[in-house]
Design an enzyme around this catalytic site. Structure first.
Site: not given
Ligand code: ATP
Ligand code: MG
Length: 795
Positions: A35-36, A220-221, A266, A661
């Site tokens: 997402k981020t 975000d969040e 979350q 995490r």
């Molecule tokens: P959270 O809910 O914990 O905030 P999130 O959904 O924001 O998580 P991110 O932090 O954006 O997730 O991504 C998690 C990890 O996966 C990061 O290390 C990111 O770089 C990696 N990632 C995300 N998308 C891809 C992708 N398509 N290919 C490879 N790596 C990815």
């Molecule tokens: Mg995130």
């Protein structure tokens, strides 16, 4: 960056989210699904592929640390001109808006921001004025009540109108509290959001300028936004319909594009008014919205994910998500049951050592999580002993130390002469012979004449019954403050003003001449603060230069079909563009905001250390190896959750955040005996253990291997509990478990108090049952305790 570069490393739904144009979009997805990453890429994509002017982008993150990361990531992708975008927390964004616009709301632009401690001080004064019984109406509880009102955008008058019973008293306190804030030209944290929303509602023309400016809003969040924050977003880029406050024939601008991302599993800030209602209602709140789901997790192994999924499935009323990972099963989760919290800490330290020695991890890849700040202590003790480098996030923070707060109080009183709380804090710091009597005399003058405390200082000779000696001191103090203000007016940078304050006020000399070893640390802290100010000034000047260079870029709104804002937008950008600002006001603003909830160390600074933090601070972050500790019913889940299903659900989401995490390796541990407030507590294993399938866990030490003294005591406790028919024999309130007399303490000992936290004994008096100790709690000041009764624990 070409389009394909920007879309590389994204799966199809992620791409859709990045390239989507037009109507509002919600990305909902489980932890670690990118997402981020989507949000960051989208900003880069907007700038480089859709020619969106960076100045028309507003991105909201949950912490300042996350904002800084996102910012630098986008700058990496599309270059320096991205500096013009606003990437910040809700609070920072509101401060920035209010610094330009708040006069419309009857405040001056130099307003102070009161942090939690200041707010509590003020509420204590209010409660005293209103003769409220502090047992019935503790200032902290009053503040929480006020905070809830502000998060729901309820004004004092509205609160009074609808209150009944005890709430009538609280609503009156709210009103008085707000009046004093206004008199001090100050806002608390919740006010920052609420005032901005009210500003937009009451002044549609101001709101329109920001709607015109921000063509893209990204959050975000989103699951942790509260009602006031939702309203803010709505004001900025929602469809306001016919109630938008504009004349019927006024032209209306098409709302900017909105993207929010979040995960209802979350949501962990309900206690601060956050509501997942915002996610669930998104499609109603923003009609025509589109929802994009992400299902692949890129962060964790399947084992970690399975554990997280298993736990969260025990929450009812949530849509089932199919989160999966390609990373393979990975290693089993390690489970460990320790006899005591010290054993638990030794186990953690030993594991980290062997991971690092074996070349399987760097210290910076490892994090240790716990439920409450106080739990860090056991880890710190062991880590110090074995020489394991670590950093605690949160806890007693730099900006909460007494000397730092004193220095900042000077700066705030200089920047905002109406700030009575700050001024009264430092009028006799360091001691300059302006005693309590003189202060009260000045306060009376201020009250009688309806003037600020600063004005009362100017007219000190009229203060009832003020002694001549005090009068001279007050005059000298007033002159000194006037000289400092002259420095600010002359445009001197914040660091110069700070240095002058520390020298001329006598703070530095007092610490230098002291023989108390703690004062040396205090001196170092002040020097550190000067460094912070110098860095701020250096940064402010360089960044603004970069901004100036890039400001030639002509605004373009791309294809969003807005009623061509064209030149108007450029104008709005030019006026809203901040001046190069190394001023005292700008510095204070920065400090006020970083001193808020997040204190995550900078990436550079923590390269070689293990991170210790609470689960709440861990949100959004990731680590190769995670230790989730203190998994005991009554600790995590927290005591309050034992009787309240809603609280338990929130604790479970917190567990979900903690588990997810971990990238590769997850440890879950608990301790059978844990000292709480000076008394051993025996808590059963956390129910979250039982919710994880046992085949995922490799038990290094099981319940059955616990030392017999510990398990015996635990069993006796359990049967006592069963006999009492309640969840715990220790009650639910802090401090209720304390009955033990503290052993003798000596000057210099570190102690833990159930309310004030860690402190240092600075003096002792009497002996036996009459023994007393003076304890310095830093920002909370020095307190005297009868050792026989005090809820103190020697460290
Ligand atoms: P959270 O809910 O914990 O905030 P999130 O959904 O924001 O998580 P991110 O932090 O954006 O997730 O991504 C998690 C990890 O996966 C990061 O290390 C990111 O770089 C990696 N990632 C995300 N998308 C891809 C992708 N398509 N290919 C490879 N790596 C990815
Ligand atoms: Mg995130």
């Amino acid at each position: 960056m070409t389009q394909s570069d920007l879309l590389e490393g994204l799966n199809p739904p992620q791409r859709e989210a990045v390239t989507h144009a037009g109507r509002p979009v919600l990305v909902v997805a489980g932890a670690g699904s990118g997402k981020t990453r989507v949000l960051t890429r989208r900003i880069a994509y907007l700038v480089s592929q859709r020619d969106v002017h960076p100045g028309s982008i507003l991105a909201i993150t949950f912490t300042n640390k996350a904002a800084a990361e996102m910012r630098s990531r986008v700058i990496d992708l599309v270059g320096n001109r991205a500096r013009l975008m606003w990437v910040s927390t809700f609070h920072s964004a509101c401060v920035r808006i209010l610094r330009s616009e708040i006069d419309a709301m009857g405040f001056r632009k130099t307003f102070s921001i009161y942090d939690d401690t200041d707010a509590k001080r003020l509420m204590t004064l209010v409660a005293r004025d209103q003769n409220l019984d502090p047992k019935k109406f503790p200032p902290r509880a009053l503040l929480n009540w006020v905070s809830n009102c502000k998060n729901e955008l309820i004004t004092p008058d509205q609160a009074i109108a609808k209150a009944s019973g005890l709430d009538e008293v609280r609503a009156e306190a709210y009103k008085a509290y707000n009046e004093r804030l206004r008199a001090a030209n100050a806002l608390d944290f919740d006010d920052l959001i609420m005032t901005t929303v009210l500003l937009f509602q009451q002044h549609p023309e101001i709101r329109e300028a920001y709607r015109r400016r921000f063509r893209h809003v990204l959050v975000d969040e989103y699951q942790d936004t509260n009602h006031a924050q939702y309203l803010l977003i709505k004001q900025l880029c929602g469809d306001l319909g016919p109630d938008d406050g504009l004349p019927d024939d006024a032209p209306r601008i098409t709302p900017g594009e909105l993207m929010v991302v979040g995960d209802s599993d979350q949501s962990i800030y309900a206690f601060r008014g956050a509501t997942i209602r915002n996610i669930l209602d998104f499609e109603n709140d923003f009609p025509g919205a589109r929802t994009i789901l992400l299902e692949q997790n890129y962060r964790s192994t399947q084992t970690v994910l399975s554990a997280a999924n298993a736990v969260i499935q025990h929450n009812s009323g949530r849509p089932d998500k199919k989160l999966w990972s390609e990373a393979g099963a990975g290693e089993q989760i390690v489970g460990y049951v320790a006899d005591t919290e010290h054993d638990e800490a030794r186990f953690v330290a030993g594991e980290i050592d062997s991971l690092v020695d074996g070349g399987r991890a760097k210290y910076s890849d490892v994090a240790v999580f716990y439920r409450t700040n106080a739990q860090s202590r056991a880890f710190e003790e062991v880590f110090i002993r074995v020489g394991l480098p670590y950093r605690v996030v949160g806890g007693v923070r730099f900006y909460e130390r007494r000397e730092i707060r004193d220095a900042l109080a000077y700066l705030r009183a200089i920047a905002n002469p109406s700030d009575d709380v700050s001024l009264r804090r430092i009028i006799n710091v360091p001691k300059r012979g302006i005693g309590e009597r003189a202060e009260v005399a000045l306060a009376m003058l201020a009250a009688n004449e309806q003037i600020s405390f600063a004005d009362a200082i100017e007219r000190a000779e009229q203060a009832p019954g003020i002694a001549t000696r005090s009068l001279n001191q007050v005059r000298a103090f007033g002159q000194m403050m006037a000289d400092f203000r002259a420095m600010v007016d002359a445009g001197l940078p914040a660091s110069d003003v700070l240095e002058a304050v520390l020298k001329r006020s006598g703070m530095i000399d007092e610490l230098r001449n002291s023989s108390d070893p703690q004062d040396e640390t205090r001196l170092e802290n002040l020097i550190e603060l000067v460094k912070v100010a110098q860095e701020f000034v250096a940064q402010a000047t360089t960044q603004d230069l970069a901004g100036q260079d890039d400001f030639e870029v002509v605004a373009s709104t791309g294809t969003d079909g807005a009623a061509d804002p064209g030149a108007e937008l450029a104008g709005a950008l030019a006026t809203a563009q901040p001046e190069p600002d190394a001023s005292l006001g700008a510095f204070l603003e920065r400090i006020a905001l970083v001193a808020d909830s997040d204190q995550i160390p900078d990436a550079g600074a923590d390269a070689g250390v293990v991170t210790l933090m609470t689960l709440h601070t861990a949100k959004g972050l990731e680590f190769d190896t995670v230790f989730l500790t203190g998994l005991e019913d009554g600790i995590f889940p927290h005591m309050r959750a034992m009787t309240d299903p809603a609280e338990l659900a929130e604790e479970r989401r917190l567990a979900y955040v903690g588990i997810t995490r971990a990238r590769k390796k997850l440890y879950l541990s608990r301790s059978v005996v844990r000292t709480m407030f000076g008394q051993p507590a025996y808590n059963p294993a956390s129910r979250f253990f039982a919710e994880i399938p046992d085949d995922l866990i490799d038990w290094r030490r099981k319940e059955s291997e616990v030392a017999s003294w510990a398990s015996g005591a635990a069993e006796r406790t359990a049967s006592a509990r069963a006999a009492l028919g309640s969840g715990t024999i220790f009650g639910t309130g802090r401090g209720q478990a304390i009955k033990k007399t503290l052993p003798t303490v000596n000057t210099g000992d570190r102690v833990l108090h159930s309310t004030y936290g860690m402190g240092t004994v600075v003096a002792t008096h009497g002996s036996g049952d009459n023994a007393k100790a003076d304890v310095d709690f830093g920002s909370s000041g020095v307190k005297r305790f009868a050792l026989k009764y005090a809820p103190l624990e020697k460290l």
